[in-house]
Design a protein around this motif. Structure first.
Motif, PDB file in Angstrom:
ATOM      1  N   ASN A 144       0.403  -1.083  -0.080  1.00 26.47           N
ATOM      2  CA  ASN A 144       0.269   0.025  -0.707  1.00 26.47           C
ATOM      3  C   ASN A 144       0.788   1.544  -0.176  1.00 26.47           C
ATOM      4  O   ASN A 144       1.878   1.415   0.639  1.00 26.47           O
ATOM      5  N   VAL A 145       0.495   2.721  -0.621  1.00 27.32           N
ATOM      6  CA  VAL A 145       1.039   3.243  -0.929  1.00 27.32           C
ATOM      7  C   VAL A 145      -0.515   4.894  -0.848  1.00 27.32           C
ATOM      8  O   VAL A 145      -0.994   4.731  -1.649  1.00 27.32           O
ATOM      9  N   VAL A 146       1.016   5.586   0.670  1.00 35.56           N
ATOM     10  CA  VAL A 146      -0.300   6.727   0.500  1.00 35.56           C
ATOM     11  C   VAL A 146      -0.334   7.855  -0.554  1.00 35.56           C
ATOM     12  O   VAL A 146       0.279   8.536  -0.390  1.00 35.56           O
ATOM     13  N   VAL A 147      -1.113   8.371  -0.782  1.00 35.58           N
ATOM     14  CA  VAL A 147      -0.769   9.688  -1.511  1.00 35.58           C
ATOM     15  C   VAL A 147      -1.697  10.968  -1.529  1.00 35.58           C
ATOM     16  O   VAL A 147      -3.414  10.743  -0.967  1.00 35.58           O
ATOM     17  N   CYS A 148      -1.919  12.787  -1.636  1.00 41.07           N
ATOM     18  CA  CYS A 148      -2.871  13.087  -1.675  1.00 41.07           C
ATOM     19  C   CYS A 148      -2.439  13.971  -3.072  1.00 41.07           C
ATOM     20  O   CYS A 148      -1.271  14.557  -3.473  1.00 41.07           O
ATOM     21  N   THR A 149      -3.711  13.555  -4.154  1.00 35.64           N
ATOM     22  CA  THR A 149      -3.286  14.200  -5.301  1.00 35.64           C
ATOM     23  C   THR A 149      -3.898  15.546  -5.387  1.00 35.64           C
ATOM     24  O   THR A 149      -3.479  16.454  -6.434  1.00 35.64           O
ATOM     25  N   LEU A 150      -4.686  15.791  -4.465  1.00 33.91           N
ATOM     26  CA  LEU A 150      -5.352  17.188  -4.936  1.00 33.91           C
ATOM     27  C   LEU A 150      -4.496  18.362  -3.598  1.00 33.91           C
ATOM     28  O   LEU A 150      -4.771  19.517  -4.297  1.00 33.91           O
ATOM     29  N   CYS A 151      -4.033  18.268  -2.617  1.00 32.66           N
ATOM     30  CA  CYS A 151      -4.035  18.672  -1.452  1.00 32.66           C
ATOM     31  C   CYS A 151      -2.248  18.208  -1.043  1.00 32.66           C
ATOM     32  O   CYS A 151      -1.448  17.800  -2.025  1.00 32.66           O
ATOM     33  N   SER A 152      -3.012  18.285   0.026  1.00 31.36           N
ATOM     34  CA  SER A 152      -1.646  17.638   1.067  1.00 31.36           C
ATOM     35  C   SER A 152      -1.890  16.632   2.103  1.00 31.36           C
ATOM     36  O   SER A 152      -1.420  16.819   2.725  1.00 31.36           O
ATOM     37  N   CYS A 153      -3.352  16.162   2.109  1.00 31.75           N
ATOM     38  CA  CYS A 153      -3.761  15.950   3.140  1.00 31.75           C
ATOM     39  C   CYS A 153      -2.868  14.497   3.810  1.00 31.75           C
ATOM     40  O   CYS A 153      -2.681  13.806   3.229  1.00 31.75           O
ATOM     41  N   TYR A 154      -2.455  14.833   4.418  1.00 26.44           N
ATOM     42  CA  TYR A 154      -1.843  13.829   6.006  1.00 26.44           C
ATOM     43  C   TYR A 154      -2.151  13.623   7.071  1.00 26.44           C
ATOM     44  O   TYR A 154      -2.893  14.875   8.127  1.00 26.44           O
ATOM     45  N   PRO A 155      -1.518  12.825   8.166  1.00 23.13           N
ATOM     46  CA  PRO A 155      -2.192  12.547   9.810  1.00 23.13           C
ATOM     47  C   PRO A 155      -1.093  13.769  10.398  1.00 23.13           C
ATOM     48  O   PRO A 155      -0.577  12.886  11.329  1.00 23.13           O
ATOM     49  N   ILE A 156      -1.314  14.727  10.421  1.00 20.65           N
ATOM     50  CA  ILE A 156      -0.047  15.797  11.145  1.00 20.65           C
ATOM     51  C   ILE A 156      -0.565  15.044  12.226  1.00 20.65           C
ATOM     52  O   ILE A 156       0.588  15.178  13.257  1.00 20.65           O
ATOM     53  N   ALA A 157      -1.719  14.992  12.949  1.00 24.89           N
ATOM     54  CA  ALA A 157      -1.856  14.956  13.966  1.00 24.89           C
ATOM     55  C   ALA A 157      -1.583  14.155  14.723  1.00 24.89           C
ATOM     56  O   ALA A 157      -0.814  14.266  15.793  1.00 24.89           O
ATOM     57  N   LEU A 158      -1.308  12.689  14.098  1.00 18.48           N
ATOM     58  CA  LEU A 158      -0.504  11.802  14.320  1.00 18.48           C
ATOM     59  C   LEU A 158       0.848  11.166  14.174  1.00 18.48           C
ATOM     60  O   LEU A 158       1.540  11.391  15.600  1.00 18.48           O
ATOM     61  N   LEU A 159       1.409  12.136  13.308  1.00 18.31           N
ATOM     62  CA  LEU A 159       2.819  11.935  11.913  1.00 18.31           C
ATOM     63  C   LEU A 159       3.612  13.165  12.272  1.00 18.31           C
ATOM     64  O   LEU A 159       4.651  12.638  12.225  1.00 18.31           O
ATOM     65  N   GLY A 160       3.210  13.716  12.704  1.00 21.09           N
ATOM     66  CA  GLY A 160       3.931  15.176  12.809  1.00 21.09           C
ATOM     67  C   GLY A 160       3.502  15.711  11.046  1.00 21.09           C
ATOM     68  O   GLY A 160       2.981  14.823  10.305  1.00 21.09           O
ATOM     69  N   PRO A 161       4.392  16.648  10.613  1.00 24.52           N
ATOM     70  CA  PRO A 161       4.125  17.117   8.884  1.00 24.52           C
ATOM     71  C   PRO A 161       4.914  16.181   8.459  1.00 24.52           C
ATOM     72  O   PRO A 161       5.596  14.974   8.821  1.00 24.52           O
ATOM     73  N   SER A 162       4.466  16.244   7.280  1.00 20.90           N
ATOM     74  CA  SER A 162       4.835  15.548   5.842  1.00 20.90           C
ATOM     75  C   SER A 162       5.875  15.812   4.770  1.00 20.90           C
ATOM     76  O   SER A 162       5.966  17.391   5.270  1.00 20.90           O
TER      77      SER A 162
END
Lengths: 105, 112, 196
Positions: free
Chosen positions: C100-118
């Motif tokens: 599995n691999v994760v992306v946000c093609t439209l902007c930059s969605c990422y679990p920041i609250a859990l993992l910090g900045p992308s």
């Protein structure tokens, strides 16, 4: 909206084949261009939220189901063996036509 | 219309470049922009979708030329003007600020 | 970028807008600094690594994590509630058949609250445009060469969920302690652009 009402009003369920809208709106939307007008399969109901298109235009927006919809790369790009799963609001989806439902992903 | 942010599946972009040991922010102002945006959304000045919309409405050439947090700052100032919080001229500093003491010492914000 | 003229100019403009907003009562004194401190003290890839290792060591936790990540990460004292509001977390696990691999093609969605900045590459047009179309090629650029028969699943974070990958546990780590295992898991592993 009350959760019980969501359950009653979800239009799709996991396993359903759906076709995405081919509309190219002038406003903010969360239906990426590469996933428009394509048939995929609902794999999960991922909660209920107001439509982003509405919120971006200052409207409160109707709360509706958001689904994980899985597409075959070949259906998106014409080739490729991977899948892409995209999270889409119910308003972006229509039931796939009968002949499309019989196709395999 | 499909906007410049909607790049999924587009061809022509180069190989992905990694930055070893990348810091969370490359300059103090980037952190300020992030915090400013969070503060304004929490206060209800605008919502997250309006913020994304404002980024996406950037002219495509400007969007591609801007860094990540430059886009954010452009969207913030666009929305502050659109919401009537301040005029574009005020936001750009063209009308100057009244004499209230600047609460942030310039040295605190100097780029590292 | 640091210290160049463009950066100095925009730093001044940001400072100016902050001062204007403080004057108009839309920012409290010291609020920006407080929010930055909170942000930097919040999410971290270590949180993701702890979740992954617990999933490696506890099959029940693993299954609960895939079924309901928000509830399950609370078992290890973590949550997705650190941002503007609690976001839904979707955890997907790699196995012998599937990567599995994760992306946000439209902007930059990422679990920041859990993992910090992308990382910056995650926000780049290069990654966002290409990984949905040619994930194998992009992973190859990251040095990840998957067997030809491994299925690749790309997840585009286009709406309200945020995603995290549970990488496969490396072989030869049977005798490792929990903290040694945590040390193996990288941020790229949690996004899916590294094996672990």
């Amino acid at each position: 909206m009350h959760p019980a009402i969501w359950l009653m009003t979800d239009r799709f369920a996991p396993g359903d084949r759906v076709r995405t809208s081919s509309r190219d709106p002038e406003w903010h939307t969360r239906l990426p261009r590469y996933t428009r007008g394509v048939v995929g399969e609902v794999v999960e109901v991922a909660g209920h939220h107001p439509l982003a298109d509405d919120r971006a235009r200052g409207r409160s927006g109707r709360e509706q189901a958001v689904y994980h919809v899985r597409f075959a790369a070949a259906d998106l790009f014409g080739d490729g063996t991977h899948s892409v799963t995209v999270e889409l609001w119910e308003d972006y989806l229509e039931p796939a036509a009968d002949h499309e439902r019989e196709m395999t992903a | 219309m499909s906007r410049i942010n909607d790049v999924g599946g587009m061809v022509g972009f180069p190989a992905v470049l990694e930055e070893p040991d990348e810091p969370p922010f490359h300059a103090d102002w980037e952190a300020h922009v992030l915090a400013l945006n969070a503060a304004l959304i929490r206060r209800g000045v605008y919502n997250l979708d309006e913020f994304r919309d404002a980024i996406e409405r950037m002219p495509p050439a400007d969007y591609l030329a801007a860094s990540y947090y430059e886009r954010w700052f452009a969207a913030i100032t666009t929305l502050l003007a659109a919401k009537g919080v301040a005029t574009a001229a005020e936001l750009a500093g063209q009308e100057g600020l009244p004499t209230a003491a600047d609460p942030v010492a310039p040295s605190d914000l100097a780029d590292d | 970028m640091s210290g160049d003229h463009g950066s100095a100019a925009i730093a001044g403009r940001v400072r100016h807008v902050e001062a204007l907003l403080e004057q108009r009562g839309l920012l409290d004194d010291g609020e920006i600094d407080r929010r930055i401190d909170e942000f930097l003290a919040g999410g971290s890839p270590i949180n993701g690594a702890r979740i992954v290792v617990r999933a490696w060591l506890d099959a029940g936790f693993h299954d609960r994590l895939l079924a309901d990540a928000n509830a399950t990460i609370r078992e290890v004292g973590l949550s997705m509630a650190g941002g503007l509001q609690e976001q839904r977390l979707k955890v997907v696990a790699n196995n012998e058949q599937e990567h599995n691999v994760v992306v946000c093609t439209l902007c930059s969605c990422y679990p920041i609250a859990l993992l910090g900045p992308s990382p910056s590459w995650y926000k780049s047009e290069a990654y966002r445009s290409r990984v949905v179309r040619d994930p194998r090629g992009v992973l190859h650029e990251f040095g990840l060469k998957l067997p030809a028969d491994t299925r690749i699943s790309v997840w585009d974070a286009s709406a309200e969920s945020r995603y995290m990958v549970v990488p496969r546990r490396p072989t030869g780590t049977d005798g490792f302690s929990e903290s040694e295992l945590v040390g193996l898991v990288t941020r790229k592993g949690l996004i899916g652009t590294a094996a672990v």
